[in-house]
Design an enzyme around this catalytic site. Structure first.
Site, PDB file in Angstrom:
ATOM      1  N   ARG A 142      54.104  42.578   2.803  1.00 50.11           N
ATOM      2  CA  ARG A 142      54.089  42.777   4.256  1.00 50.11           C
ATOM      3  C   ARG A 142      55.162  43.772   4.710  1.00 50.11           C
ATOM      4  NH1 ARG A 142      54.667  37.480   6.291  1.00 50.11           N
ATOM      5  NH2 ARG A 142      56.865  37.963   6.572  1.00 50.11           N
ATOM      6  N   TYR A 144      47.212  55.472  27.567  1.00 44.86           N
ATOM      7  CA  TYR A 144      46.007  54.950  26.901  1.00 44.86           C
ATOM      8  C   TYR A 144      45.650  53.576  27.498  1.00 44.86           C
ATOM      9  CZ  TYR A 144      43.269  53.176  22.913  1.00 44.86           C
ATOM     10  OH  TYR A 144      42.304  52.635  22.112  1.00 44.86           O
ATOM     11  N   ASP A 186      53.952  57.892  23.961  1.00 44.64           N
ATOM     12  CA  ASP A 186      52.794  57.909  23.055  1.00 44.64           C
ATOM     13  C   ASP A 186      52.507  59.365  22.681  1.00 44.64           C
ATOM     14  OD1 ASP A 186      50.269  57.961  21.859  1.00 44.64           O
ATOM     15  OD2 ASP A 186      49.553  56.237  23.003  1.00 44.64           O
ATOM     16  N   LYS A 222      44.251  58.900  14.333  1.00 45.12           N
ATOM     17  CA  LYS A 222      43.639  60.152  14.803  1.00 45.12           C
ATOM     18  C   LYS A 222      43.875  61.279  13.792  1.00 45.12           C
ATOM     19  CE  LYS A 222      43.103  57.396  18.226  1.00 45.12           C
ATOM     20  NZ  LYS A 222      41.935  56.559  18.311  1.00 45.12           N
TER      21      LYS A 222
HETATM   22  C1  LIG Z   1      46.638  58.210  23.047  1.00 46.02           C
HETATM   23  C2  LIG Z   1      46.229  57.044  22.202  1.00 46.02           C
HETATM   24  N1  LIG Z   1      47.151  56.137  21.873  1.00 46.02           N
HETATM   25  C3  LIG Z   1      46.834  55.058  21.122  1.00 46.02           C
HETATM   26  C4  LIG Z   1      45.552  54.873  20.677  1.00 46.02           C
HETATM   27  C5  LIG Z   1      45.235  53.625  19.887  1.00 46.02           C
HETATM   28  O1  LIG Z   1      45.025  53.906  18.545  1.00 46.02           O
HETATM   29  P1  LIG Z   1      44.183  52.903  17.638  1.00 46.02           P
HETATM   30  O2  LIG Z   1      42.757  53.153  17.950  1.00 46.02           O
HETATM   31  O3  LIG Z   1      44.611  53.255  16.270  1.00 46.02           O
HETATM   32  O4  LIG Z   1      44.604  51.510  18.016  1.00 46.02           O
HETATM   33  C6  LIG Z   1      44.551  55.780  20.998  1.00 46.02           C
HETATM   34  C7  LIG Z   1      43.155  55.584  20.539  1.00 46.02           C
HETATM   35  O5  LIG Z   1      42.230  56.196  21.016  1.00 46.02           O
HETATM   36  C8  LIG Z   1      44.899  56.907  21.794  1.00 46.02           C
HETATM   37  O6  LIG Z   1      43.982  57.811  22.157  1.00 46.02           O
END
Ligand SMILES: Cc1ncc(COP(=O)(O)O)c(C=O)c1O
Length: 384
Positions: A47, A100, A172, A197
């Site tokens: 972990r 997000y 983010d 991504k």
């Molecule tokens: C800007 C952004 N942050 C976080 C995330 C979340 O990522 P995950 O899908 O890996 O949880 C996304 C997903 O689309 C995103 O576009």
């Protein structure tokens, strides 16, 4: 020894082999030689991460100019970890209106239930953020370009005000990936990425990362991660690390294709507006040029007013653009996003002309993608 015992103890003679990439150690248990090592800080349990996770953390630290990195199972979890690690009951946090959606949901649903107060602010607020800081404000959550709306924030101005008031900034950086944007260099305290991504880049794994240069914040993030039992599986860590090796090259192609497709779209009669910070017409283009070194394959398009039937006809006619969530993979995607848009009434996108689309240009030929869009617009025109 009986067969069933010998079958379990077949490891003798296994030594390190110097492959270019790290081994994928699929392990919960790690067998250790002494009590000291068993209770030491090393790779003692799955972990906590083993070789692939450590190498991924190292690469991400290089990318973001960070001293510390903590991995998570996906991007949302890394956002929740970063925020959850620094706030407690009774605190107040400020969240940008264009973060997000599920991160906002985490704040409104989970943090509120845990006694944390929250205020949404316009991503265009800049230094005026100081008027929203309360005595119990503990963190500001930022994202730029904003999810779905692609607005650009004055991150250094917000980070400076936050610092002067003892407030932690969390950014983010999934769009900027550490290649196009380095928030820690701009004064931000914690940078977060959805590795799902561009780092993974092939839509075949998920992951997240939380990065900081502060020893004390890193300690808070580590204890929170331990308490919540957060980890990234070795196969996913390996996949993200492999993706990082080709990240710069892929991003250049995604960026070039996005510009080609977006410029073509801009001339179409069906299109009202392109939401791409690299366009000179973007309202915060100057800020973007100051703080970012390039773009990727993700941008927004506002169509002119149209009927639901025509929009559905357009979406369903596409052959190369898939309709599905996420982005950053080698494949092109296009989704309508009005349904997930949730902005303050004053937000400029609330008064848009027609449907809002989000496009991710993959690694296909730009001309083939344009042909696909063109044919889909033709189908749309024939639909009554
Ligand atoms: C800007 C952004 N942050 C976080 C995330 C979340 O990522 P995950 O899908 O890996 O949880 C996304 C997903 O689309 C995103 O576009």
């Amino acid at each position: 020894m009986k067969d069933e015992t010998r079958l379990i103890h077949t490891k003798a003679g296994r030594g390190p082999v110097n492959t270019v990439n790290p081994p994928i150690e699929r392990g919960s248990t790690v067998l250790l030689p002494t009590r000291d090592v068993l209770y030491g800080d090393g790779k003692t349990y799955g972990r906590m991460g083993l070789t692939a996770q450590r190498e991924l953390e190292q690469a991400l630290k290089v990318l973001e100019n960070a001293k510390h990195c903590r991995l998570a199972t996906n991007g949302l979890q890394s956002c929740a970890l970063a925020i959850g690690a620094v706030v407690k009951s009774g605190d107040h946090i400020l969240i940008s209106d264009s973060i997000y959606g599920p991160t906002r949901r985490f704040c409104t649903r989970r943090l509120t239930a845990m006694g944390v107060e929250m205020t949404r602010f316009s991503p265009l607020i800049g230094a005026e953020i100081k008027d929203l800081i309360q005595p119990n404000t503990h963190a500001i959550v930022l994202e730029s370009p904003g999810s779905l709306t692609f607005d650009i924030m004055d991150t250094p101005a917000i980070a400076a005000i936050a610092k002067a008031n003892g407030v932690i900034t969390i950014f983010d950086n999934t769009w900027g990936v550490g290649v196009l944007h380095k928030p820690l260099d701009l004064g931000v305290d914690i940078s977060v990425q959805a590795l799902t991504k561009y780092p993974v880049g092939h839509a075949d794994a998920m992951g997240g990362a939380v990065l900081t240069n502060s020893d004390s914040l890193a300690a808070q993030i580590a204890t929170c991660s331990e308490d919540w039992g957060i980890s990234l599986a070795p196969d996913d860590a390996y996949t993200a690390l492999r993706g990082l090796r080709t990240l710069h090259t892929r991003l250049k192609q995604h960026e070039a294709t996005a510009y080609t497709v977006a410029h073509w779209l801009q001339e179409r009669p069906e299109v009202n507006q392109i939401l791409h910070p690299g366009f000179a017409s973007h309202p915060e283009h100057a800020l973007w040029k100051r703080d970012f070194s390039g773009a990727n394959g993700l941008f927004g398009v506002v169509l002119n007013e149209t009927s639901e039937r025509k929009l559905d006809a357009f979406l369903e006619a596409m052959k190369l653009f898939g309709m599905g969530f996420s982005w950053g993979g080698y494949e092109s995607l296009l989704i309508p996003c009005c349904d997930q848009l949730n902005r303050l009434p004053s937000d400029r996108i609330q008064n848009r002309a027609g449907p809002l689309l989000r496009i991710h240009t993959g690694l296909e030929s730009p001309q083939d993608l344009i042909d696909d869009l063109s044919e889909s617009f033709d189908v749309m025109a024939r639909t009554t």
